[in-house]
Design a protein around this motif. Structure first.
Motif, PDB file in Angstrom:
ATOM      1  N   VAL A  87       0.844  -1.195   0.000  1.00 10.11           N
ATOM      2  CA  VAL A  87       0.000   0.000   0.000  1.00 10.11           C
ATOM      3  C   VAL A  87       0.879   1.245   0.000  1.00 10.11           C
ATOM      4  N   VAL A  88       0.760   2.053  -1.039  1.00 14.57           N
ATOM      5  CA  VAL A  88       1.453   3.341  -1.125  1.00 14.57           C
ATOM      6  C   VAL A  88       0.377   4.372  -1.459  1.00 14.57           C
ATOM      7  N   ALA A  89      -0.163   4.992  -0.408  1.00 14.81           N
ATOM      8  CA  ALA A  89      -1.299   5.904  -0.577  1.00 14.81           C
ATOM      9  C   ALA A  89      -1.182   7.050   0.419  1.00 14.81           C
ATOM     10  N   PRO A  90      -0.285   7.995   0.166  1.00 15.34           N
ATOM     11  CA  PRO A  90      -0.026   9.068   1.125  1.00 15.34           C
ATOM     12  C   PRO A  90      -1.070  10.183   1.084  1.00 15.34           C
ATOM     13  N   GLY A  91      -1.082  10.980   2.155  1.00 18.98           N
ATOM     14  CA  GLY A  91      -1.912  12.182   2.201  1.00 18.98           C
ATOM     15  C   GLY A  91      -3.367  11.916   2.537  1.00 18.98           C
ATOM     16  N   LEU A  92      -4.207  12.953   2.365  1.00 20.69           N
ATOM     17  CA  LEU A  92      -5.657  12.890   2.556  1.00 20.69           C
ATOM     18  C   LEU A  92      -6.023  12.427   3.959  1.00 20.69           C
ATOM     19  N   GLU A  93      -5.664  13.228   4.925  1.00 21.21           N
ATOM     20  CA  GLU A  93      -5.860  12.878   6.332  1.00 21.21           C
ATOM     21  C   GLU A  93      -7.322  12.588   6.648  1.00 21.21           C
ATOM     22  N   ASP A  94      -7.547  11.480   7.370  1.00 20.78           N
ATOM     23  CA  ASP A  94      -8.869  11.021   7.813  1.00 20.78           C
ATOM     24  C   ASP A  94      -9.805  10.680   6.659  1.00 20.78           C
ATOM     25  N   ILE A  95      -9.261  10.421   5.499  1.00 16.33           N
ATOM     26  CA  ILE A  95     -10.013   9.833   4.390  1.00 16.33           C
ATOM     27  C   ILE A  95      -9.667   8.348   4.370  1.00 16.33           C
ATOM     28  N   GLN A  96     -10.680   7.499   4.411  1.00 20.74           N
ATOM     29  CA  GLN A  96     -10.461   6.071   4.632  1.00 20.74           C
ATOM     30  C   GLN A  96      -9.720   5.397   3.477  1.00 20.74           C
ATOM     31  N   TRP A  97      -8.883   4.416   3.827  1.00 21.05           N
ATOM     32  CA  TRP A  97      -8.171   3.570   2.876  1.00 21.05           C
ATOM     33  C   TRP A  97      -8.967   2.287   2.654  1.00 21.05           C
ATOM     34  N   PRO A 277      -7.661   3.557  10.653  1.00 15.32           N
ATOM     35  CA  PRO A 277      -8.307   2.975   9.477  1.00 15.32           C
ATOM     36  C   PRO A 277      -8.496   1.463   9.543  1.00 15.32           C
ATOM     37  N   SER A 278      -7.594   0.736  10.210  1.00 20.12           N
ATOM     38  CA  SER A 278      -7.662  -0.719  10.212  1.00 20.12           C
ATOM     39  C   SER A 278      -8.647  -1.287  11.221  1.00 20.12           C
ATOM     40  N   ILE A 279      -9.168  -0.455  12.139  1.00 15.56           N
ATOM     41  CA  ILE A 279     -10.009  -0.992  13.201  1.00 15.56           C
ATOM     42  C   ILE A 279     -11.331  -1.534  12.663  1.00 15.56           C
ATOM     43  N   GLY A 280     -11.720  -1.112  11.474  1.00 12.82           N
ATOM     44  CA  GLY A 280     -12.956  -1.630  10.881  1.00 12.82           C
ATOM     45  C   GLY A 280     -12.904  -3.120  10.565  1.00 12.82           C
ATOM     46  N   HIS A 281     -11.688  -3.674  10.521  1.00 12.20           N
ATOM     47  CA  HIS A 281     -11.549  -5.125  10.330  1.00 12.20           C
ATOM     48  C   HIS A 281     -11.901  -5.901  11.592  1.00 12.20           C
ATOM     49  N   GLN A 282     -12.068  -5.184  12.705  1.00  9.94           N
ATOM     50  CA  GLN A 282     -12.296  -5.859  13.978  1.00  9.94           C
ATOM     51  C   GLN A 282     -13.562  -5.396  14.696  1.00  9.94           C
ATOM     52  N   ASP A 283     -13.890  -4.128  14.571  1.00 15.16           N
ATOM     53  CA  ASP A 283     -14.913  -3.503  15.397  1.00 15.16           C
ATOM     54  C   ASP A 283     -16.171  -3.226  14.570  1.00 15.16           C
ATOM     55  N   ALA A 284     -17.283  -3.864  14.934  1.00 12.33           N
ATOM     56  CA  ALA A 284     -18.522  -3.725  14.164  1.00 12.33           C
ATOM     57  C   ALA A 284     -19.044  -2.294  14.195  1.00 12.33           C
ATOM     58  N   LYS A 285     -18.967  -1.629  15.350  1.00 11.50           N
ATOM     59  CA  LYS A 285     -19.496  -0.271  15.456  1.00 11.50           C
ATOM     60  C   LYS A 285     -18.733   0.678  14.533  1.00 11.50           C
ATOM     61  N   VAL A 286     -17.402   0.605  14.580  1.00 10.87           N
ATOM     62  CA  VAL A 286     -16.609   1.472  13.716  1.00 10.87           C
ATOM     63  C   VAL A 286     -16.879   1.151  12.252  1.00 10.87           C
ATOM     64  N   ALA A 287     -16.913  -0.135  11.918  1.00  6.39           N
ATOM     65  CA  ALA A 287     -17.121  -0.532  10.530  1.00  6.39           C
ATOM     66  C   ALA A 287     -18.434   0.020   9.985  1.00  6.39           C
ATOM     67  N   GLN A 288     -19.496  -0.065  10.771  1.00  6.67           N
ATOM     68  CA  GLN A 288     -20.812   0.345  10.285  1.00  6.67           C
ATOM     69  C   GLN A 288     -21.059   1.836  10.463  1.00  6.67           C
ATOM     70  N   SER A 289     -20.849   2.351  11.676  1.00  3.96           N
ATOM     71  CA  SER A 289     -21.225   3.737  11.967  1.00  3.96           C
ATOM     72  C   SER A 289     -20.238   4.747  11.392  1.00  3.96           C
ATOM     73  N   ASP A 290     -18.930   4.454  11.481  1.00  3.34           N
ATOM     74  CA  ASP A 290     -17.929   5.424  11.057  1.00  3.34           C
ATOM     75  C   ASP A 290     -17.493   5.247   9.606  1.00  3.34           C
ATOM     76  N   LEU A 291     -17.337   3.988   9.186  1.00  3.70           N
ATOM     77  CA  LEU A 291     -16.787   3.740   7.858  1.00  3.70           C
ATOM     78  C   LEU A 291     -17.842   3.479   6.802  1.00  3.70           C
ATOM     79  N   GLY A 292     -19.066   3.168   7.210  1.00  4.64           N
ATOM     80  CA  GLY A 292     -20.132   2.931   6.241  1.00  4.64           C
ATOM     81  C   GLY A 292     -20.100   1.564   5.609  1.00  4.64           C
ATOM     82  N   MET A 293     -19.390   0.613   6.219  1.00  6.92           N
ATOM     83  CA  MET A 293     -19.352  -0.749   5.718  1.00  6.92           C
ATOM     84  C   MET A 293     -20.510  -1.550   6.302  1.00  6.92           C
TER      85      MET A 293
END
Length: 382
Positions: A87-97, A277-293
């Motif tokens: 992964v080489v994706a610099p910049g864009l602070e707080d924009i999800q990867w 950004p990686s916490i959505g792989h583990q946390d249901a609340k973050v994945a759904q409420s914050d990341l929109g997954m």
């Protein structure tokens, strides 16, 4: 429209009109890399292989591997993810990867006790529109993996989507999906499919015998759960974002106060993010409420590795994968089961090499295609 720069103080920044320009302004920046594995040892190869559910003895059993053309344990082609996730994706602070996919070329396998050095360049950024998100930036890096002799083993172009989180006006918003519930009969069938997985092994697949249009046997993986993810992380992705206890705080402090100390010099936006950004792989609340997954989801490189196993199982110990591409199409959440498959699309002789081209894909238990791909392999000819 507001820009990314205008909204950095808000909880959920927009991916505004200036985002593409901001991303492109960083093209050509020097890239430092922190590798997770520096050597392709017996254990690092095994840990990665088992993390994608691949127990091929060519990758883990020294006695078995000694009797193959390779003479020792080799790593599966996608082991490069265990060195550096590309992964080489610099910049864009707080924009999800979000991992988008890869285009890889393999020149020789990484062998047991090889020392691997990765080098990277940030090469492209472009704006895209999707069915669910009208505004995305796709960032591409090129990563080279050399062994201790200076020989090129693998070249990878890795693609990463940058998407605003669900609270933004142009953010990602999947409908939440409950974890799939299986009957006992369905679980028995899933287990049987994995226990009886086809693997050619020491038998030779002759190019002459391959027929255009024939189906590959395929593989099954799942139902995926948090333990699967943890096992994969141990083998592959302890680099960007996967830090625990004291190291987690150290990297966060560097991102906030002294970013030049970060091993990956473009990680300021990652470790300094309001939502890791990686916490959505583990946390249901973050994945759904914050990341929109739709729920806690799998790791894109992990799925790419699983799909590639369809190919390596089919070609056997003597075949070689020369090229491999994969594209992530839909999220895979905990509880999903995957059936990975492939088909021969053509065969040819090129500069004396007997080549076969393959189409690849993976479907979840709902029949949705979540990943597509292609590969070119080299086989023996009678």
């Amino acid at each position: 429209m507001t820009t990314l720069q205008d909204t950095r103080d808000l909880d959920t920044p927009e991916l505004g009109d200036q985002a593409l320009a901001a991303a492109r302004a960083l093209l050509g920046m020097p890239i430092r890399i922190e590798q997770w594995n520096n050597e392709a040892t017996r254990d690092t190869i095994r840990h990665y292989s088992w993390g994608i559910g691949d127990d091929n003895p060519l990758y883990s059993d020294p006695d078995y591997a000694a009797g193959t053309r390779w003479g020792s344990i080799i790593a599966p082609p996608t082991f490069f993810f265990a060195v550096f996730d590309a992964v080489v994706a610099p910049g864009l602070e707080d924009i999800q990867w979000y991992y988008s996919g890869i285009d890889a070329e393999f020149f020789q396998p990484m062998k047991r006790n090889d020392e691997i050095k990765a080098s990277a360049e940030y090469v492209e950024a472009k704006k895209l529109e999707g069915r669910r998100v009208r505004n995305m930036v796709l960032q591409t890096g090129e990563v080279l993996y050399h062994n201790q002799k200076g020989e090129l083993c693998t070249r990878v172009r890795s693609h990463t989507f940058r998407v605003a989180r669900s609270g933004a006006s142009d953010g990602l918003r999947y409908e939440p999906r409950e974890k799939h519930v299986y009957t006992e009969a369905e679980l028995d069938a899933i287990m049987t499919a994995q226990l009886e997985e086809f693997r050619r092994g020491a038998a030779t697949l002759w190019w002459d015998d391959v027929q255009e249009g024939e189906d590959l046997p395929g593989t099954v993986r799942g139902p995926i759960n948090q333990m699967d993810m943890t096992t994969y992380y141990a083998g592959a992705v302890g680099t960007t974002g996967y830090k625990s206890t004291k190291l987690k705080w150290r990297y966060t402090a560097w991102a906030r106060n002294d970013p030049d100390k970060l091993p990956n010099n473009y990680d300021k936006c990652y470790y300094g993010a309001k939502v890791l950004p990686s916490i959505g792989h583990q946390d249901a609340k973050v994945a759904q409420s914050d990341l929109g997954m739709p729920g806690p989801y799998d790791n894109g490189p992990q799925r790419c590795g699983m799909l590639a196993t369809v190919v390596t199982n089919w070609i056997g110990d003597e075949g070689e994968m020369l090229r491999y591409s994969a594209r992530i199409k839909l999220p895979v959440i905990f509880g999903d089961t995957h059936r990975f498959a492939g088909r021969v699309t053509g065969k040819r002789i090129e500069e004396g090499a007997a080549l076969v081209d393959l189409e690849l894909w993976g479907e979840n238990q709902l029949g949705q295609v979540t990943i597509t791909g292609s590969a070119t392999v080299k086989l023996k000819q009678r």
